[in-house]
Structures are given as structure tokens and as C-alpha cells.
Write a protein that holds these residues in place. Sequence first.
Motif: not given
Length: 456
Positions: A49, A53, A114, A118, A202-203, A205-207, A209-210
Motif C-alpha cells: 500500500s 501510493c 494516507s 489525499i 483520492m482512490a 489514499g483511501c486504500f 487509510f484502510l
Amino acid sequence: MTIWILMKFNKQFISVDGSTLEESTSSPNQRMTRYQILTLTSIASVNFSSMICYSILGPFFPKEAVQKGASQTVIGLIFGCYALCNLMGSLVLGKYIVQIGAKFMLISGLFVSSVCTILFGLLDKVPDGATFIILCFIIRSVDAVGFSAAMTSSFAVSTKVFPNSIATVLGSLEIFTGLGLILGPPIGGWLYQSFGYEVPFMALGCFLFLMVPFNMYILPSFDADPSKDSFFRLFTRLKIVLICFAIFTLSSGLGFLDAALSIYAIDTFNLSPGYVGLLLLGLSLPYCLASPLLGIVSDRFPSTRPWFMVLGGLFTATGFWFLGPVPILQIKSQLWLVVFMLGIIGFSLSMTAIPTFPEILDCAYENGFEEGLSTLGLVSGLFGAVWSFGMFCGPTLGGFITQQLSFEWAASVQGGLAFLAAFFLGVYFLCQRTRQERSPQIQTKRPSDEATHLLT
């Protein structure tokens, strides 16, 4: 594949009732414990991850930054500031990993990265010129500290949990690092072409964050006592200094390619950002495939590690010299040659990089460093700091040379640095081997001479 490799090389296995039993390295029934499987899964998710990014910027950000008023040199500095802050973060966090806590450091680093990813996706909304450039520096700097926390902790934790197969584990985990590097550019380039500047950040960064709650749940906690050892003591050993120079040349070359290759490919071959992302597969894919195999060989035959580093440096130098190619060769730049040389560089990077961490660690233990998380944190921090310093110098120096001369000359300089690292390491290892061959003769003669003297 990674779990199977580590089952073959680990010293423990799980019995039918779930209890952990000790087994010799040669046993065919070796299995990983649940503790090790969870740790491996966590570190693999962090590597994947974080790198996906990190790598999405290459295909399209330099072009977007130029439209926002940034020069090639400034773009290099934006890439370089990330590495500079990563350097400082690695040194500090590597020193205090025991006090902070390895698990907390890893999870907090993921969270910071993350959020910054974003925020970076919103920079197209800010005014052009100085405002855009300053915000790029700020967000990338904070992101670098978070990245250094996650990666420094992951190196230390994986080495602590798998102390008898360090190169195998690191090489296997590089599969996920390589996958992140492989998927980041094409996914980022495709999302940019299809949906614009914001969506890739955005996509992904959210990944990222998960991954925070995921690692909070599965990553075990690690306890350790702080040590009085320091980075300065590591640098008193010539072997470690030379290996660090080799690490510097690797990351410098990668940083240069991140900042300069996309613009060169677009201008020279009229490629779209999506195709530039696919072009970078030529670098990432060989690295991803070769790392676990080289890790296995490195652990099973430790004597091959020095020559892996030397040969890897020579191959890296050759790859950079023909990437442009060097202007004095009078060879016309062609797309197939660029792809082929990127493959050579990717393979040689894994050949050089995989043995460096266990070699530094072995040298530290041989010189009296305590075996534990504190020393692992120091070595991880040193590795991350040197790598980051190269990632700072590569884009900065490479961007300047590209702007003043050309991409071909900048690539030639990177090749020259790799050659120097391989040359110095080769001379050192040859001298070391000569001393080792002479020392047994001295030791066998000395008792004989003493005995003769006493008898006389």
C-alpha cells in the motif's frame, strides 16, 4: 508464494494442536507460527500500500507541475524533499523505535501517509506558481515522515520475527514492494487520463487509510529494551560505509528515473501518461520477480552476498549508460532499448539491494552490537536514511543536469556512481579475502614458533 518460501526456511513449525515446536533447519516439516504469519501479512500489506501510493506520481505529476509553473529543477526538488525528510525521519525513528513502540510507529505512519496522499490530490485547486510549489513541499515532507515511520518499523519487525532467514524474508516481501511499484504507475496514469488529477490520489489514499485498522488488528506487539549504541558507531566500520554508498547509488538512480523518465519518454517517443506507466513496468517487474529468488540464494549461501552487490552495481552502471544512451557512444535512443535497459536496471537493483541489509546487520553483530529490536531499529533507520539521501540527490542532481545538459548525460552520471560503488566494494572484498587466506597461516605458524622457542 511468499508464505511457502518462508515455511521452507524458518526454524519453527506448528504441530496439529497448534503448539509451537522447535525443529532444525534441515527438517522437511518446517512451518511458520501464527505469530509469524500475521506479522508477514501485516508487513506485506504495508509494503504494497505504501509503494503504490508513492509510485503513482511518476507518469503524470511532472507534466502537471510544469503546467502549474514549476521548472524541471523545482520538480526534482519536490521529489527530493520527500527523500530528505524521509532521511531525517528514519534516523530519529530508528534510534527511538523501542521507546515509541514498533507497532504504534507503523500504524501512525500509515495514517499520516494516507491523509497526505489525499491532500496531495487537492493541489490542482490551488493557484499556480509559488502557492502550488510551497504546498507541494509541505505535504510531501509530512508524508515522508509518515512513510519513514512505516518502513523503518516494518524492516525492524520483519527482521526480529525471522532472524534466521533475513534475506529470504526481505526478498519475499519485495514481491509486494514490487507489486506496488508495478501497479502504481499504470493505475495512476489510467485514472489520471480517465478522471483527472484528483482521482488517483483520492482512490489510493483511501486504500492506504484502510490499511490502518487492518494492521491495528493483525499486527502483534513487540517489547524490547533500549540500547546505548548509535549510528555513529555503525559508521566506524569501512564495510558498512561502502555498503551504504552502494545503497545510495541504487536509490539515487531510482529517484532520478522517478523525476525525469516520464518527461523524457513523453518528449522523445510521444507517449501518453498511461503508456509511461506501462514503461515503468520494465523496471519494477524484474525487480519484483528476482528479489525472492536472490533472497533465498543469499540466505542459503551467505558467501555470495558480496559478489551479488559487486555484480549488481556493474549491471546497474551498464543499464544507465545505455538508457540514454551515453552521448559519446553516438547511439540513437530507441524505445525498445529503453525498455530493455530498464529491465537490466530492475534486475541489478535486486541483486545489489537484497544482500545489503543482512550484511550490515552481520557486521554490526560482529562488532559488539546487542542482538535485539534496538539494533534492528538502528540498522533499519540507517538503511532508510541512506536510501532517502539517494532519493534526494538523484532527482535534485539529475533534474539539474537534465535541465543544463540532457537526460542522456544525467543517466550517464548515475551509471558512473553505480560503477564506483561496485569498484570500491570489489576492492574491499578482495582485500578482505586475501587477509582471511593469510590469517590461518599466521595462526598455525605462531604456536609452532612459540613452542620451538620454549623448547630451546
